[in-house]
Write an enzyme that holds these catalytic residues in place. Structure first.
Site, PDB file in Angstrom:
ATOM      1  N   GLU A 378      -4.584 -10.895  26.082  1.00 60.33           N
ATOM      2  CA  GLU A 378      -5.372 -11.163  27.285  1.00 60.33           C
ATOM      3  C   GLU A 378      -6.427 -10.079  27.497  1.00 60.33           C
ATOM      4  OE1 GLU A 378      -2.764 -11.719  30.590  1.00 60.33           O
ATOM      5  OE2 GLU A 378      -2.116 -13.695  29.938  1.00 60.33           O
ATOM      6  N   GLU A 472       0.583 -18.624  25.950  1.00 62.11           N
ATOM      7  CA  GLU A 472       1.415 -18.146  27.054  1.00 62.11           C
ATOM      8  C   GLU A 472       1.125 -18.945  28.310  1.00 62.11           C
ATOM      9  OE1 GLU A 472       1.474 -13.872  27.810  1.00 62.11           O
ATOM     10  OE2 GLU A 472       1.477 -14.337  29.950  1.00 62.11           O
TER      11      GLU A 472
END
Length: 688
Positions: A378, A472
């Site tokens: 991320e 995710e």
């Protein structure tokens, strides 16, 4: 979610894991503390022996990670406790995880900006005869003749039995070698992969596009009793589907994951939390529970570079845990993602170390067909591409080159800006611009925070041809806590299924947060029962088991794959189309042999794979090219390039990274070609 939510993302996950740090305000994917106080540009290198090493064939130790001890390639069998799924977490690490990280994402209660998302550890076997001269009993001549004849018969039968036994043993050993079950392992080799049914990709896509998710997070729809099943290698996920690649199929706007038979395939996964905090869940029994009772076929290993992780003191422990995880997944015929869990910072800051990490692991596992690399989880603070050389595109291009240079053609997952939400930005500058294929781009969502706006971004990305992977997600808000939004989660899963997008849910831990799969009081690290599970795990099992049933039916050509939610229409197969497994081959000099296969077919064309196998006893390192005749126009090619094209005669050569072929291994070049008539096999195939 509101448009403002996307822009707000200061990361709700913790970077340092320190509970006292401020939390991220808006979107990404952190996780706070607890609700439960107790309670296809295709790289068709499909096959061959490049996927799993033979059973018992130890690889070389990792090298090149200066200043740190690295685990060897040989499976680590830490302790009996590990093997039985007990492997308790290091008390100090557990204490740290509890105190420092509630998920990966910040805890709302503590307003910890990114520090909170950061810790997914915080987140994320008769009568005597005559007497002879010697005094010994003697016997008559007729008697001796009878005994001699009987002895001869016995010897003959014994010899025949031995021959039969030897032949049977050899046949068993050869069968075991080919399926990877020798020495007790269930590892499937590439050559062991076989088609799961007679369906076409169109059958599969039609069935999946009728799917509507309606899973419940409150009640299990399937039995979860802690029982597991011993599967033959050919019956495991990898045994059925083999090495995966990224490619285009008719009916989907963007490339998707294809299996070794050219069929669309969906990975359904569970992500670990930070390996520095929750290593106890990385064990074979745990993975087998996921495979056999949860409908899971893939595990994601979250390796944090920072947050007291790989680059901050935990390298030796994390290398060992990663190795254990890959070996467990391989033994069970599951897929596995090695995730460099960048959290809320520009990944270029650690680019040198990341490059060393991926070179090492790509070299170590280049022959494993079940391994996937995620180069940044991320990232934030820099756009996908701005031409500065310090953007996410530049970083991902550098990591892709490191992986390919190390000899791996595995799928690579690239994170996107704003906690992997700006997947729509990739279309203007995909890695294919640098000649890379087998690449996918990451989107993350947390259902209670990310809703229609982010789903719209995903649809925009798909329409522009961006291959997407959801590595995710969670049912709660982006902090990893808060209430579950079951309706939003089902809307997301419907969208993923209809576009054949693979996913991994967060997180395999007992952390005191909504996104965790197990209640905080649960100490079991495998063979869980329904009473051990949180609503997040219940929903995941209900969804994944339903999708597992749906995809199995779809692969068999059953368009009623979704039960009561599926369309009742049946799929008509075109009997005029050639078999997708039809192939032709031609032997060549230097121990190389070429085979051509039609992997997928539509009205005006087909997807082809040219496989070049090294049948010699030594590695082939010289240049080679393949010549063939094909009455069709090649539009897209991957793993190689067109050297010449005159009329119907083609000569193609591999890319530099695809040239060297180990003894017994193979390389492949894939392409799409269109024709005015029926698709046909390449003719006069040869390796030059």
């Amino acid at each position: 979610m509101d448009t403002d939510d996307i822009g707000q993302q200061p990361d709700e996950r913790r970077e340092s894991g320190n509970p006292d740090e401020a939390t991220r305000s808006a979107t990404p994917a952190p996780r706070a503390i607890g609700m439960y106080n107790d309670a296809a540009t295709v790289d068709f290198t499909v096959s061959q022996t490049r996927q799993f090493p033979p059973a018992g064939d130890a690889a070389q130790p990792i090298s090149g990670m200066s200043g740190h001890a690295v685990a060897s390639d040989t499976p680590t069998e830490a302790t009996e406790a590990d093997a039985n799924g007990a492997h308790p977490a290091n008390p100090d690490q557990r204490q740290q995880a509890d105190a420092v990280a509630e998920h990966d994402k910040p805890q709302d209660a503590q307003n910890t900006p990114d520090a909170q998302h950061g810790k997914r550890g915080s987140k994320h076997r008769g009568k005597p005869g005559k007497t002879s001269a010697s005094g010994k009993p003697g016997m008559s001549k007729p008697a001796r003749r009878i005994i001699a004849a009987l002895a001869a018969i016995v010897i003959f039968l014994a010899g025949a039995g031995t021959a039969i036994a030897i032949t049977t043993y050899r046949q068993h050993q050869e069968g075991a070698r080919q399926t990877g079950t020798e020495s007790g392992t269930s590892t499937a080799t590439p050559s062991g992969a076989s088609s799961s049914g007679t369906a076409t990709p169109a059958d599969y896509i039609k069935a999946m596009q009728s799917f509507t998710a309606n899973a419940d997070a409150g009640t299990l729809a399937y039995d979860v009793t802690g029982k597991t099943t011993t599967l033959a290698a050919k019956d495991t996920p990898y045994g059925k589907h083999g090495k995966l690649s990224v490619g285009k199929v008719d009916g989907l706007s963007a490339p998707t994951i294809l299996d070794a038979h050219g069929m669309p395939f969906q990975l359904r996964g569970a992500s670990t939390h930070g390996l520095q905090w929750f290593p106890q869940y990385v064990n074979k029994d745990a993975f087998q529970s996921l495979r056999d009772e949860w409908g899971i076929n893939m595990v994601r290993l979250a390796a944090y570079p920072r947050e007291n992780g790989y680059l901050q003191g935990a390298q030796a422990q994390m290398d060992s845990t990663i190795e254990q995880g890959i070996q467990a997944a391989t033994d069970l015929g599951m897929y596995v993602i090695i995730d460099w869990h960048v959290l809320n910072y520009n990944p270029n800051g650690d680019a040198d170390q990341a490059e060393s990490f991926f070179k090492t692991y790509a070299q170590k596992y280049k022959s494993y067909g079940n391994v996937i690399f995620e180069v940044c989880n991320e990232p934030t603070g820099t756009p996908w591409y701005d031409g500065s050389g310090n953007d996410i595109y530049s970083y991902c291009s550098r990591m892709a080159k490191a992986i390919r240079d190390a000899g791996s053609d595995a799928i690579i997952l690239c994170g996107t800006n704003t906690w992997s939400q700006e997947v729509d930005a990739v279309a203007s500058k995909p890695l294919s611009a640098d000649g890379f294929d087998n690449i996918m781009y990451v989107l993350h969502f947390y259902a209670a925070t990310h809703k229609d706006d982010l789903r719209a971004k995903l649809e925009t990305a798909l329409k522009s041809g961006t291959p997407v992977f959801v590595s995710e997600f969670g049912l709660c808000d982006a902090s990893g806590n808060g209430a579950i939004d079951q309706a939003s989660a089902n809307a997301w899963m419907t969208l993923l299924a209809r576009n054949n997008i693979s996913y991994a849910a967060w997180a395999l831990s007992n952390k005191a947060e909504t996104a965790a799969f197990f209640k905080p009081s649960v100490t079991a690290t495998s063979r869980w029962t329904g009473n051990d599970l949180t609503p997040s795990a219940i929903w995941l099992i209900n969804t994944s088991r339903t999708l597992a049933d749906a995809t199995s039916k779809a692969a068999a050509g059953d368009s009623t794959a979704n039960g009561s939610n599926a369309s009742s229409a049946t799929t008509k197969k075109d009997s005029k189309k050639p078999s997708a497994s039809a192939s032709s081959s031609a032997a060549a000099s230097a121990g190389l042999q070429a085979t051509a296969t039609i992997r997928n077919q539509w009205n005006s064309g087909a997807t082809y794979a040219i496989t070049v196998s090294n049948t010699s006893g030594s590695k082939h390192e010289g240049a080679w090219q393949v010549a063939f005749d094909l009455d069709a126009d090649i539009a897209d090619i991957w793993g190689g390039s067109i050297v010449s094209h005159e009329g119907t005669h083609y000569v193609v050569a591999p890319m530099d990274w695809n040239t060297a072929i180990e003894a017994g291994a193979s390389a492949e070049i894939g392409f799409n070609a269109s024709s005015t008539g029926q698709a046909a096999q390449p003719q006069h195939l040869s390796v030059q």
